[in-house]
Design a protein around this motif. Structure first.
Motif, PDB file in Angstrom:
ATOM      1  N   MET A   1       0.845  -1.192   0.000  1.00 26.28           N
ATOM      2  CA  MET A   1       0.000   0.000   0.000  1.00 26.28           C
ATOM      3  C   MET A   1       0.883   1.245   0.000  1.00 26.28           C
ATOM      4  N   THR A   2       0.615   2.162  -0.937  1.00 21.11           N
ATOM      5  CA  THR A   2       1.373   3.406  -1.007  1.00 21.11           C
ATOM      6  C   THR A   2       1.178   4.219   0.267  1.00 21.11           C
ATOM      7  N   ALA A   3       2.260   4.775   0.777  1.00 22.21           N
ATOM      8  CA  ALA A   3       2.177   5.538   2.014  1.00 22.21           C
ATOM      9  C   ALA A   3       1.463   6.867   1.788  1.00 22.21           C
ATOM     10  N   ALA A   4       0.674   7.261   2.778  1.00 22.58           N
ATOM     11  CA  ALA A   4       0.014   8.563   2.737  1.00 22.58           C
ATOM     12  C   ALA A   4       0.883   9.576   3.477  1.00 22.58           C
ATOM     13  N   LYS A   5       0.636  10.832   3.210  1.00 19.82           N
ATOM     14  CA  LYS A   5       1.335  11.908   3.909  1.00 19.82           C
ATOM     15  C   LYS A   5       0.464  12.381   5.069  1.00 19.82           C
ATOM     16  N   ILE A   6       1.087  12.598   6.222  1.00 21.67           N
ATOM     17  CA  ILE A   6       0.392  13.135   7.388  1.00 21.67           C
ATOM     18  C   ILE A   6       0.667  14.628   7.451  1.00 21.67           C
ATOM     19  N   LYS A   7      -0.387  15.431   7.408  1.00 23.94           N
ATOM     20  CA  LYS A   7      -0.253  16.876   7.458  1.00 23.94           C
ATOM     21  C   LYS A   7      -1.197  17.431   8.514  1.00 23.94           C
ATOM     22  N   SER A   8      -1.147  18.731   8.747  1.00 25.49           N
ATOM     23  CA  SER A   8      -2.087  19.346   9.693  1.00 25.49           C
ATOM     24  C   SER A   8      -2.360  20.777   9.282  1.00 25.49           C
ATOM     25  N   VAL A   9      -3.483  21.284   9.778  1.00 27.75           N
ATOM     26  CA  VAL A   9      -3.882  22.661   9.507  1.00 27.75           C
ATOM     27  C   VAL A   9      -4.360  23.275  10.823  1.00 27.75           C
ATOM     28  N   GLN A  10      -4.073  24.566  11.023  1.00 28.49           N
ATOM     29  CA  GLN A  10      -4.494  25.238  12.241  1.00 28.49           C
ATOM     30  C   GLN A  10      -5.900  25.787  12.075  1.00 28.49           C
ATOM     31  N   CYS A  11      -6.747  25.493  13.041  1.00 31.55           N
ATOM     32  CA  CYS A  11      -8.149  25.916  13.016  1.00 31.55           C
ATOM     33  C   CYS A  11      -8.449  26.753  14.254  1.00 31.55           C
ATOM     34  N   CYS A  12      -9.636  27.350  14.263  1.00 36.85           N
ATOM     35  CA  CYS A  12      -9.994  28.277  15.345  1.00 36.85           C
ATOM     36  C   CYS A  12     -11.352  27.940  15.919  1.00 36.85           C
ATOM     37  N   SER A  13     -11.467  28.012  17.235  1.00 38.72           N
ATOM     38  CA  SER A  13     -12.750  27.933  17.921  1.00 38.72           C
ATOM     39  C   SER A  13     -12.908  29.209  18.743  1.00 38.72           C
ATOM     40  N   PRO A  14     -14.081  29.466  19.310  1.00 40.26           N
ATOM     41  CA  PRO A  14     -14.261  30.687  20.110  1.00 40.26           C
ATOM     42  C   PRO A  14     -13.324  30.794  21.305  1.00 40.26           C
ATOM     43  N   THR A  15     -12.731  29.671  21.736  1.00 45.42           N
ATOM     44  CA  THR A  15     -11.865  29.712  22.911  1.00 45.42           C
ATOM     45  C   THR A  15     -10.382  29.592  22.588  1.00 45.42           C
ATOM     46  N   GLY A  16     -10.033  29.479  21.308  1.00 44.30           N
ATOM     47  CA  GLY A  16      -8.610  29.402  20.979  1.00 44.30           C
ATOM     48  C   GLY A  16      -8.346  28.633  19.704  1.00 44.30           C
TER      49      GLY A  16
ATOM     50  N   GLY B   1     -10.237  16.533  18.471  1.00 42.81           N
ATOM     51  CA  GLY B   1     -10.535  15.718  19.639  1.00 42.81           C
ATOM     52  C   GLY B   1     -10.270  14.240  19.430  1.00 42.81           C
ATOM     53  N   ARG B   2      -9.905  13.865  18.186  1.00 38.74           N
ATOM     54  CA  ARG B   2      -9.665  12.456  17.871  1.00 38.74           C
ATOM     55  C   ARG B   2      -8.275  12.269  17.268  1.00 38.74           C
ATOM     56  N   GLY B   3      -7.738  11.056  17.449  1.00 40.00           N
ATOM     57  CA  GLY B   3      -6.523  10.662  16.763  1.00 40.00           C
ATOM     58  C   GLY B   3      -5.365  11.617  16.957  1.00 40.00           C
ATOM     59  N   ARG B   4      -4.772  12.038  15.833  1.00 43.84           N
ATOM     60  CA  ARG B   4      -3.584  12.887  15.873  1.00 43.84           C
ATOM     61  C   ARG B   4      -3.925  14.365  16.051  1.00 43.84           C
ATOM     62  N   SER B   5      -5.183  14.716  15.994  1.00 42.15           N
ATOM     63  CA  SER B   5      -5.575  16.129  16.096  1.00 42.15           C
ATOM     64  C   SER B   5      -5.551  16.620  17.538  1.00 42.15           C
ATOM     65  N   GLY B   6      -5.593  17.930  17.684  1.00 44.20           N
ATOM     66  CA  GLY B   6      -5.612  18.534  19.005  1.00 44.20           C
ATOM     67  C   GLY B   6      -6.983  18.455  19.658  1.00 44.20           C
TER      68      GLY B   6
END
Length: 292
Positions: free
Chosen positions: A1-16, A67-72
């Motif tokens: 199986m070809t490897a996927a790339k793990i990336k992230s993006v910064q998001c905003c909620s009312p508290t931070g 709130g899940r997995g690799r995310s904040g």
């Protein structure tokens, strides 16, 4: 199986601010984008098999919803609700379509991921071109909802991986038949080992807060809002239902074929909530609708 790339993006909620991790499959210059959004306690890794299969046509983006997995995590657990998730997905789509004027994407959403897609596709000027709703609709069986809420809120800890994996398999029995290897992956994707050696489920226990705060009145209002959102969808829509689903009733599924986007309905036999799309015959259903 070809490897996927793990990336992230910064998001905003009312508290931070928080980061949302996502897996990317296929050519990052490909303008054809498919976003796959998972269920309430699952992760983007759920779509590895389907993403690999469809990456011949798409650049496939599989986020870990906050709130899940690799995310904040969110600072305020009360914000673990669809409007926040939609906001995060708009940020994600802006990231992955940054160099394009026509920010269109196709969407595959399982359970909660389908609710996010439904809400997003209902908005004026939304980017969703085709929508797949995997075993979810505007009317959710209240008994099934309580079952899921109770499951989320259990702060369970296991002394070894085998015991934790056995638990995941037991509570996921409605997914239908899978090989031992597939069950192992379904468990591995949502478990992590703590510093003390114990194994826990890989999500923020704060996810349970909106469920515990729900009342019959708020549930009724939520259902009305979801039907209004569904009726506002204009893109081609495919509705998948597990034959034995306790979350999406057959009556609700048939109503969805006659109002709003008038979804095309496919029922998968011998499966409850929800089909995992790890099987070739299930992936073929998605491919036929999305690609033709």
């Amino acid at each position: 199986m070809t490897a996927a790339k793990i990336k992230s993006v910064q998001c905003c909620s009312p508290t931070g601010l928080h980061h949302m991790s996502y897996k990317e499959w296929g050519d990052e210059s490909n303008p054809e984008i498919l976003i796959c959004a998972h269920g309430v306690t699952r992760v983007g890794d759920d779509f590895d098999v389907m993403a690999q299969s469809l990456s011949d046509h798409y650049r496939v983006i599989c986020p870990d919803v906050v709130g899940r997995g690799r995310s904040g995590k969110l600072l305020d657990p009360a914000m673990y609700q669809v409007p926040q998730y939609v906001s995060d997905m708009v940020t994600l789509i802006a990231r992955v379509t940054a160099h394009r004027d026509d920010a269109q994407v196709d969407w595959f959403g399982t359970s909660m991921g389908g609710l996010i897609g439904m809400a997003l596709a209902s908005l004026p000027g939304n980017p969703v071109r085709k929508l797949v709703l995997n075993d979810i609709g505007p009317t959710i069986d209240p008994v099934a909802l309580r079952r899921i809420g109770d499951y989320i809120g259990q702060d369970l800890r296991f002394p070894d991986f085998e015991m934790a994996a056995r638990f995941v398999r037991e509570v996921s029995a409605s997914f239908g038949e899978h090989t031992e290897e597939q069950w192992h992956k379904l468990a591995t994707d949502v478990l992590r080992q703590q510093d003390d050696g114990q194994w826990v489920r890989h999500y923020d226990m704060g996810l349970a807060k909106p469920f515990s705060a729900a009342t019959p009145e708020s549930a009724k209002a939520d259902e009305a809002r979801l039907w209004a959102a569904y009726d506002a969808i204009r893109c081609p829509t495919l509705l998948i239902r597990g034959e034995n689903s306790d979350l999406l009733s057959r009556d609700t599924a048939h109503i969805m074929t006659s109002r709003g986007p008038r979804a095309q309905l496919v029922e998968i036999p011998n499966v409850g909530h929800a089909p995992t799309f790890m099987h070739d015959d299930q992936i073929a259903i998605a491919r036929k609708f999305l690609i033709g």
